[in-house]
Design an enzyme around this catalytic site. Structure first.
Site, PDB file in Angstrom:
ATOM      1  N   LYS A  43     -12.013   3.454   5.859  1.00 52.02           N
ATOM      2  CA  LYS A  43     -11.832   2.020   5.970  1.00 52.02           C
ATOM      3  C   LYS A  43     -11.218   1.638   7.316  1.00 52.02           C
ATOM      4  CE  LYS A  43     -10.417   2.122   1.136  1.00 52.02           C
ATOM      5  NZ  LYS A  43      -9.251   1.997   0.252  1.00 52.02           N
ATOM      6  N   ASP A 109      -8.154  11.835  15.610  1.00 49.23           N
ATOM      7  CA  ASP A 109      -6.871  12.505  15.445  1.00 49.23           C
ATOM      8  C   ASP A 109      -7.115  14.014  15.515  1.00 49.23           C
ATOM      9  OD1 ASP A 109      -4.071  12.391  15.031  1.00 49.23           O
ATOM     10  OD2 ASP A 109      -4.353  12.912  12.934  1.00 49.23           O
ATOM     11  N   ASP A 165      -3.735   2.473   8.179  1.00 48.90           N
ATOM     12  CA  ASP A 165      -2.881   2.137   7.038  1.00 48.90           C
ATOM     13  C   ASP A 165      -1.732   3.125   6.845  1.00 48.90           C
ATOM     14  OD1 ASP A 165      -4.681   4.282   6.104  1.00 48.90           O
ATOM     15  OD2 ASP A 165      -3.705   3.953   4.173  1.00 48.90           O
ATOM     16  N   ARG A 171      -3.333  -2.516   7.148  1.00 48.19           N
ATOM     17  CA  ARG A 171      -4.593  -2.457   7.898  1.00 48.19           C
ATOM     18  C   ARG A 171      -4.863  -3.779   8.596  1.00 48.19           C
ATOM     19  NH1 ARG A 171      -7.429   2.202   6.375  1.00 48.19           N
ATOM     20  NH2 ARG A 171      -7.186   2.841   4.218  1.00 48.19           N
TER      21      ARG A 171
HETATM   22  P1  IMP Z   1      -9.065  13.190  11.621  1.00 49.29           P
HETATM   23  O1  IMP Z   1      -9.460  12.931  13.059  1.00 49.29           O
HETATM   24  O2  IMP Z   1     -10.080  13.906  10.826  1.00 49.29           O
HETATM   25  O3  IMP Z   1      -7.666  13.767  11.550  1.00 49.29           O
HETATM   26  O4  IMP Z   1      -8.945  11.853  10.816  1.00 49.29           O
HETATM   27  C1  IMP Z   1      -8.734  10.699  11.396  1.00 49.29           C
HETATM   28  C2  IMP Z   1      -8.524   9.668  10.340  1.00 49.29           C
HETATM   29  O5  IMP Z   1      -7.213   9.807   9.778  1.00 49.29           O
HETATM   30  C3  IMP Z   1      -8.580   8.328  11.010  1.00 49.29           C
HETATM   31  O6  IMP Z   1      -9.881   7.805  10.981  1.00 49.29           O
HETATM   32  C4  IMP Z   1      -7.566   7.536  10.230  1.00 49.29           C
HETATM   33  O7  IMP Z   1      -8.217   6.907   9.155  1.00 49.29           O
HETATM   34  C5  IMP Z   1      -6.562   8.558   9.740  1.00 49.29           C
HETATM   35  N1  IMP Z   1      -5.395   8.583  10.655  1.00 49.29           N
HETATM   36  C6  IMP Z   1      -5.170   9.415  11.677  1.00 49.29           C
HETATM   37  N2  IMP Z   1      -4.029   9.119  12.321  1.00 49.29           N
HETATM   38  C7  IMP Z   1      -3.497   8.061  11.673  1.00 49.29           C
HETATM   39  C8  IMP Z   1      -2.293   7.264  11.878  1.00 49.29           C
HETATM   40  O8  IMP Z   1      -1.477   7.455  12.803  1.00 49.29           O
HETATM   41  N3  IMP Z   1      -2.117   6.261  10.990  1.00 49.29           N
HETATM   42  C9  IMP Z   1      -2.968   5.982   9.974  1.00 49.29           C
HETATM   43  N4  IMP Z   1      -4.102   6.682   9.759  1.00 49.29           N
HETATM   44  C10 IMP Z   1      -4.366   7.718  10.600  1.00 49.29           C
END
Ligand code: IMP
Ligand code: MG
Length: 185
Positions: A43, A109, A165, A171
């Site tokens: 989302k 991330d 979020d 959000r």
């Molecule tokens: P990753 O790159 O697979 O770790 O996932 C990234 C997802 O985790 C993003 O699309 C966000 O939805 C969530 N996410 C990563 N960092 C944050 C943060 O600092 N706050 C809130 N959600 C986060």
């Protein structure tokens, strides 16, 4: 709205808007005259996808057509520093074969969500597949995943707002803030 968890502002609404204009200019020039499908990752990408789609309309000589769709990926398993598998929670519309697909996400991330999506979508035969994320936290990257249009590199703190979020809240903050100190993720 409960404001208890909102910490210092990381990026204001105006700063975010300026970055989106910059991304839109770059994307418009790369997709000039071609149809483009923006594929937002639910989302977190709700705000960014909507604002990018509108910023693209303001660009002269951009894509010939802009379509918007969404897809949802859920992470499960041991979330956090490492691990956590990704799975498709909600698919996008029927076919992306032959389309110019631009994945739009809130943040890159550790990179596993985007790696999962890129692999899944590439198998469906799009004409092109690129990725744009508004925020980028390279310090936490665990897998090597190409981000064609990175927006803002952010510090290694938990962020909320502009789609991001904390327990499904915040959000809809129009800017990006740090989670208040003392609150555990
Ligand atoms: P990753 O790159 O697979 O770790 O996932 C990234 C997802 O985790 C993003 O699309 C966000 O939805 C969530 N996410 C990563 N960092 C944050 C943060 O600092 N706050 C809130 N959600 C986060
Ligand atoms: Mg997300």
């Amino acid at each position: 709205m409960a404001e208890g968890a909102i910490g210092p502002t990381l990026y204001s609404q105006a700063e975010i808007a300026a970055v989106i204009e910059r991304l839109a200019a770059e994307i418009a020039s790369d997709y000039r005259g071609k149809p483009l499908l923006l594929l937002g990752v639910l989302k977190g990408a709700i705000c960014f996808t909507a604002d990018l789609a509108r910023a693209l309309v303001r660009q002269a000589d951009g894509p010939s057509e802009i379509m918007v769709d969404y897809i949802s990926v859920q992470r499960y398993g041991s979330l956090g520093s490492s691990g956590g598998q990704a799975r498709l929670a909600m698919d996008c519309g029927p076919s992306i074969a032959g389309a110019n697909v631009l994945i739009t996400d809130d943040i890159a991330d550790n990179g596993r969500t985007l790696q999962f999506l890129q692999t899944l979508l590439r198998e469906r035969g799009p004409a092109s597949l690129r990725t744009c994320t508004l925020f980028d936290r390279p310090a936490r990257r665990e897998v090597d995943v190409p981000i064609d249009y990175p927006g803002i590199v952010i510090p290694n703190v938990f962020a909320i707002g502009y789609g991001l979020d904390y327990k499904e809240l915040y959000r809809n903050l129009p800017y990006l803030a740090e989670l208040r100190e003392g609150i555990t993720v």
